[in-house]
Design a protein around this motif. Structure first.
Motif, short mmCIF file in Angstrom:
data_model
loop_
_atom_site.label_atom_id
_atom_site.label_comp_id
_atom_site.label_asym_id
_atom_site.label_seq_id
_atom_site.Cartn_x
_atom_site.Cartn_y
_atom_site.Cartn_z
N GLN A 92 22.96 29.44 14.24
CA GLN A 92 22.54 30.58 15.06
C GLN A 92 21.25 31.18 14.51
O GLN A 92 20.37 31.57 15.27
N GLU A 99 23.13 28.93 22.39
CA GLU A 99 24.48 29.52 22.27
C GLU A 99 25.40 28.38 21.83
O GLU A 99 25.51 27.36 22.52
N GLN A 123 35.09 35.74 17.73
CA GLN A 123 34.36 36.90 18.21
C GLN A 123 32.98 36.50 18.76
O GLN A 123 32.51 37.05 19.73
N ASN A 124 32.37 35.50 18.11
CA ASN A 124 30.99 35.15 18.41
C ASN A 124 30.78 33.83 19.15
O ASN A 124 29.65 33.53 19.55
N HIS A 125 31.84 33.03 19.29
CA HIS A 125 31.66 31.69 19.86
C HIS A 125 32.82 31.32 20.79
O HIS A 125 33.95 31.73 20.56
N LYS A 147 38.08 33.43 25.02
CA LYS A 147 37.08 32.59 24.36
C LYS A 147 37.52 31.12 24.26
O LYS A 147 36.74 30.25 23.88
#
Length: 193
Positions: A92, A99, A123-125, A147
């Protein structure tokens, strides 16, 4: 660009890996799949594991005719032992325009809660999951997590272990490998001992 990261030792990469990677490249909404070759863990027995760069070469040979699938040696450059959360942070940072998502088998999803900083990953992916024959996803703690995306991918029951053992036993496994991968293995007498 949405990149799906498909991690593995790919020892060797076989048609099952390609079927799954191509399915995700074509049917999941991901733009590219990066086949991330996992380096040798110095704490583990390396008996049957080819050199990192030989395995990367096999992935390159297997994917060169697939424009949406790319080999990646990103983990070769990170300190060992490495954790997925660190690889994701590094990617990242290096490629902020992309993304990154994870691609994993249902068996890995079941143990995701044991991964280092798994909450940060989720949370991020996004996580894209391909099923196994003994599907138990209905009982998963991640069943309703927004997610997690289960993709109706083909179930391929081919293993690199099976291929290695049968090369050693002088069986013909050529149909299980991309032709360039088979030629490289055969030419270099790999997995014969």
């Amino acid at each position: 660009m949405k990149i799906g990261l498909y991690f593995g030792t790919f020892n060797p990469i076989h048609i099952g890996h390609l079927i799954i990677a191509n399915h995700f490249a074509e049917y999941s909404g991901l733009d590219q799949i990066w086949m991330v070759v996992t380096p040798h863990n110095p704490l583990k027995n390396k008996q049957t594991l080819l050199d990192d760069y030989q395995r990367l070469q096999l992935v390159f040979l297997a994917t060169e005719d697939y424009p949406k699938i790319k080999p990646s040696d990103i983990e070769f450059k990170l300190s060992q032992p490495n954790y997925t959360v660190n690889t994701l942070a590094h990617l990242q940072d290096k490629h902020p325009q992309h993304e990154f998502s994870l691609i994993m088998g249902e068996d890995n999803l079941k143990s995701l809660h044991k991964w280092k900083n798994h909450e940060v990953i989720l949370q991020n992916h996004e996580v894209y999951v391909y099923p196994r024959i003994s599907s138990e996803l209905e009982n998963s703690v991640y069943k309703n997590n927004p997610k997690i995306h289960v993709i109706d991918a083909p179930i391929v029951e081919i293993s690199s272990t099976f291929i290695r053992e049968n090369i050693k036993n002088k069986k013909n496994v050529q149909p299980l490998l991309p032709s360039k991968v088979w030629e490289y293995i055969d030419h270099n007498n790999l997995y014969r001992k």
